[in-house]
Design an enzyme around this catalytic site. Structure first.
Site, PDB file in Angstrom:
ATOM      1  N   CYS A 269      -7.627   1.259   3.158  1.00 46.18           N
ATOM      2  CA  CYS A 269      -7.626   1.445   4.615  1.00 46.18           C
ATOM      3  C   CYS A 269      -9.061   1.470   5.127  1.00 46.18           C
ATOM      4  O   CYS A 269      -9.868   2.294   4.688  1.00 46.18           O
ATOM      5  CB  CYS A 269      -6.927   2.727   5.025  1.00 46.18           C
ATOM      6  SG  CYS A 269      -7.051   2.957   6.816  1.00 46.18           S
TER       7      CYS A 269
ATOM      8  N   LYS B 111       5.024   1.804   6.326  1.00 50.87           N
ATOM      9  CA  LYS B 111       3.654   2.112   6.725  1.00 50.87           C
ATOM     10  C   LYS B 111       3.023   3.006   5.652  1.00 50.87           C
ATOM     11  O   LYS B 111       3.718   3.817   5.039  1.00 50.87           O
ATOM     12  CB  LYS B 111       3.673   2.841   8.074  1.00 50.87           C
ATOM     13  CG  LYS B 111       2.323   3.389   8.540  1.00 50.87           C
ATOM     14  CD  LYS B 111       1.331   2.292   8.837  1.00 50.87           C
ATOM     15  CE  LYS B 111      -0.051   2.845   9.208  1.00 50.87           C
ATOM     16  NZ  LYS B 111      -1.057   1.766   9.303  1.00 50.87           N
TER      17      LYS B 111
HETATM   18  O1  RRO Z   1      -3.667   2.359   9.771  1.00 49.06           O
HETATM   19  C1  RRO Z   1      -4.639   1.564   9.727  1.00 49.06           C
HETATM   20  O2  RRO Z   1      -5.590   1.604  10.515  1.00 49.06           O
HETATM   21  C2  RRO Z   1      -4.724   0.535   8.700  1.00 49.06           C
HETATM   22  C3  RRO Z   1      -4.470   0.759   7.354  1.00 49.06           C
HETATM   23 BR1  RRO Z   1      -3.820   2.374   6.685  1.00 49.06          BR
HETATM   24  C4  RRO Z   1      -4.686  -0.282   6.419  1.00 49.06           C
HETATM   25  O3  RRO Z   1      -4.506  -0.148   5.202  1.00 49.06           O
HETATM   26  N1  RRO Z   1      -5.127  -1.475   6.890  1.00 49.06           N
HETATM   27  C5  RRO Z   1      -5.365  -1.690   8.193  1.00 49.06           C
HETATM   28  O4  RRO Z   1      -5.769  -2.802   8.564  1.00 49.06           O
HETATM   29  N2  RRO Z   1      -5.147  -0.679   9.097  1.00 49.06           N
END
Ligand code: RRO
Length: 308
Positions: free
Chosen positions: A127, A44
């Site tokens: 993100c 993650k």
């Molecule tokens: O954690 C998120 O909401 C998230 C991230 Br970091 C990302 O890079 N892409 C996404 O669709 N969700």
């Protein structure tokens, strides 16, 4: 059929791995990826401090794809720096996904994580789900400054996870930035940011954060993902390895990513929806398709997309 592949000099036992964010937050989830047929363990995206993420519901799957606004729930980079050496026992590449809320965050995290020796570092410039924080990858000057600083503290191969671009001028500008920095691979694409899924029966949005706006994934984004893989493959003349991400639900989807120029693919929505068994199914489907078409490996068809 040999489905192995190589990205930035690192050998992967197959060409299917999890996408950052999909079943890879906790130590248990990372262990489960290690035991699965995922070709790699992708973490993650991590931040300085541990985070619970956005309020729930924050993920919704539907037939055409998914919407999420997880909000970077993660254990914090120090936890991943401890976990990464323990994942070595699985004997497959480890990709650490690095995020942050400031340039300084990215540099601190990248430096410490580099010392825990993942095989590759994927810098997440895309993100879409932090209220008030624009996607860094949509600002080429900020991206250039940040990547130069991160490059200086990273010795393992460094790649970038980019948002989708919808105009060739934006892809060309970002390719210039990446060329100047010495990026060694690309992961294309992150979710299509700030979509909105509506439930007409209930007359409401599907997820809670940000008034229902969130990142779209799954089959509905495949053409956008393929377009970005193809565009960057051409812009770099096939010299920069690309991990295709977006809409890989079956072996044919992966084959399309390879034709466009990908050297491997990551699986997000389909992994969340189907579980870890998805990797073996995808391997079987791709192996059958390649054999039928007379290709000896995924790399044998890489970039071979015909134009009219
Ligand atoms: O954690 C998120 O909401 C998230 C991230 Br970091 C990302 O890079 N892409 C996404 O669709 N969700």
């Amino acid at each position: 059929m040999d489905l192995s592949t190589t990205i930035a000099g690192v050998r992967f036992p197959s060409c299917f791995m999890n996408a950052a964010g999909a079943r890879c937050v906790t130590g248990d989830e990372l262990d489960a990826l290690g035991r699965s047929r995922s070709a790699a363990i992708v973490t993650k995206s991590m931040t300085l401090a541990p985070r619970d993420g956005n309020p729930e519901p924050r993920y919704y799957g539907f037939p055409a794809g998914s919407i999420n606004s997880m909000g970077l729930p993660n254990l914090g980079y120090l936890a991943y720096a401890r976990i990464i050496p323990e994942l070595r026992k699985f004997g497959k590449p480890i990709i650490a996904s690095v995020a942050g809320f400031s340039e300084e965050d990215f540099v601190i995290i990248a430096k410490v994580i580099n010392e825990s020796r993942p095989d590759l570092i994927e810098v997440n410039l895309s993100c879409p789900n932090i209220p008030g924080e624009p996607q860094i990858g949509y600002d080429p000057d900020v991206s250039a400054r940040l990547l130069k600083r991160v490059r200086n503290v990273v010795s393992v191969p460094m790649g970038v996870k980019l948002p989708p671009y919808f105009d060739p001028a934006h892809q060309e500008r970002m390719a210039q930035v990446l060329e100047g920095v010495g990026v060694q691979f690309l992961s294309l694409i992150n979710s299509v940011g700030n979509g909105l899924v509506v439930n007409p029966d209930e007359e409401r949005v599907a997820i809670k954060p940000k008034g229902g706006f969130g990142g779209l994934g799954g089959p509905l984004i495949k053409p956008v993902a393929l377009a970005n893989v193809r565009a960057f493959w051409k812009l770099f003349g096939g010299r920069l390895p690309i991990i295709g991400v977006g809409g890989v639900v079956n072996g044919t989807d992966a084959f399309e990513h390879f034709l466009c120029g990908a050297s491997a693919v990551q699986v997000g929505t389909a992994l969340v929806e189907e579980g870890l068994g998805v990797f073996e199914r995808l391997e079987n489907e791709l192996a059958m398709l390649l054999a039928r078409k007379g290709y000896a490996s995924p790399l044998a068809c890489r970039g071979n997309l015909k134009e009219l």
